[in-house]
Design an enzyme around this catalytic site. Structure first.
Site, mmCIF file in Angstrom:
data_model
loop_
_atom_site.group_PDB
_atom_site.id
_atom_site.type_symbol
_atom_site.label_atom_id
_atom_site.label_comp_id
_atom_site.label_asym_id
_atom_site.label_seq_id
_atom_site.Cartn_x
_atom_site.Cartn_y
_atom_site.Cartn_z
ATOM 1 C CE1 TYR A 82 -3.922 -2.185 0.380
ATOM 2 C CE2 TYR A 82 -2.566 -3.348 1.986
ATOM 3 C CZ TYR A 82 -3.679 -3.291 1.177
ATOM 4 O OH TYR A 82 -4.552 -4.342 1.151
ATOM 5 C CG ASN A 102 -10.760 -2.473 -7.828
ATOM 6 O OD1 ASN A 102 -11.415 -1.964 -8.733
ATOM 7 N ND2 ASN A 102 -9.857 -3.407 -8.045
ATOM 8 C CB CYS A 109 -7.454 -4.554 -5.733
ATOM 9 S SG CYS A 109 -8.858 -5.640 -5.986
ATOM 10 C CG HIS A 110 -5.162 -10.013 -7.618
ATOM 11 N ND1 HIS A 110 -5.827 -9.363 -8.650
ATOM 12 C CD2 HIS A 110 -4.127 -10.677 -8.204
ATOM 13 C CE1 HIS A 110 -5.229 -9.637 -9.797
ATOM 14 N NE2 HIS A 110 -4.195 -10.433 -9.550
ATOM 15 C CD GLU A 157 -1.581 -11.879 -11.529
ATOM 16 O OE1 GLU A 157 -0.641 -11.178 -11.097
ATOM 17 O OE2 GLU A 157 -2.733 -11.430 -11.681
#
Length: 176
Positions: free
Chosen positions: A103, A126, A134-135, A161
């Site tokens: 953040y 979001n 946002c993950h 990912e």
């Protein structure tokens, strides 16, 4: 009093490895994505109209994302939020596939280094998770923090990912 008709809100569902995602918008432009579980889940409103032919591009790109063939989305989006939230959401789209940011890093990236808590609140608000990733935002310690689809979904998306093997689908909820 305005005489313009209210825009029609369309929705459809997309089967995905993390459950059925609810896609909402005007049929071309997405305004919201809902998860099947967690605080980011919601049901279609009575005034919305289901159209399973809507959001063809979004559905194709999301399928390609889940197939690890697409690493960045190119979609028409119409999220509703404050100017600050939209600034944060735009910054989230610059976090590359397979990486994470804290953040604080996002706050510094938008020129507001003292705003990490506000960034966290905007991240949590979001309306377009996955597409606006946002993950990929984690705590300063590297800990996974809250996520609208639940921590298991966040872990799953990050594994998708970053790992060589595609994770198995998340278990389906009984009430889906």
């Amino acid at each position: 009093m305005s005489t313009e008709p209210m825009p029609t809100v369309l929705y459809t569902f997309l089967e995905s490895p993390i459950g059925n995602l609810l896609l909402v918008g005007d049929g071309e432009r997405l305004s919201r994505i809902g998860f099947p579980r967690g605080k980011g889940s919601f049901a279609p409103e009575a005034s919305w109209r289901r159209d399973d032919t809507a959001f063809m591009d979004a559905r194709a790109q999301l399928r390609a994302y889940f197939g690890r063939e697409l690493h960045a989305f190119d979609l028409q989006l119409t999220p509703v939020g404050t100017p600050f939230q939209k600034q944060v959401w735009q910054a989230l789209t610059r976090i590359p596939w397979g990486t994470t940011a804290s953040y604080g890093e996002v706050a510094r990236g938008i020129g507001r280094p003292a705003a990490s808590r506000a960034v966290g609140a905007a991240n949590g608000a979001n309306p377009l998770p996955i597409v606006v990733p946002c993950h990929r935002v984690i705590g300063a310690s590297g800990a996974l923090t809250g996520f609208g689809g639940g921590i298991d979904t966040k872990k799953w998306l990050l594994a998708l990912e970053t790992e060589s093997d595609i994770p198995p689908p998340l278990p389906t909820l009984r009430d889906e």
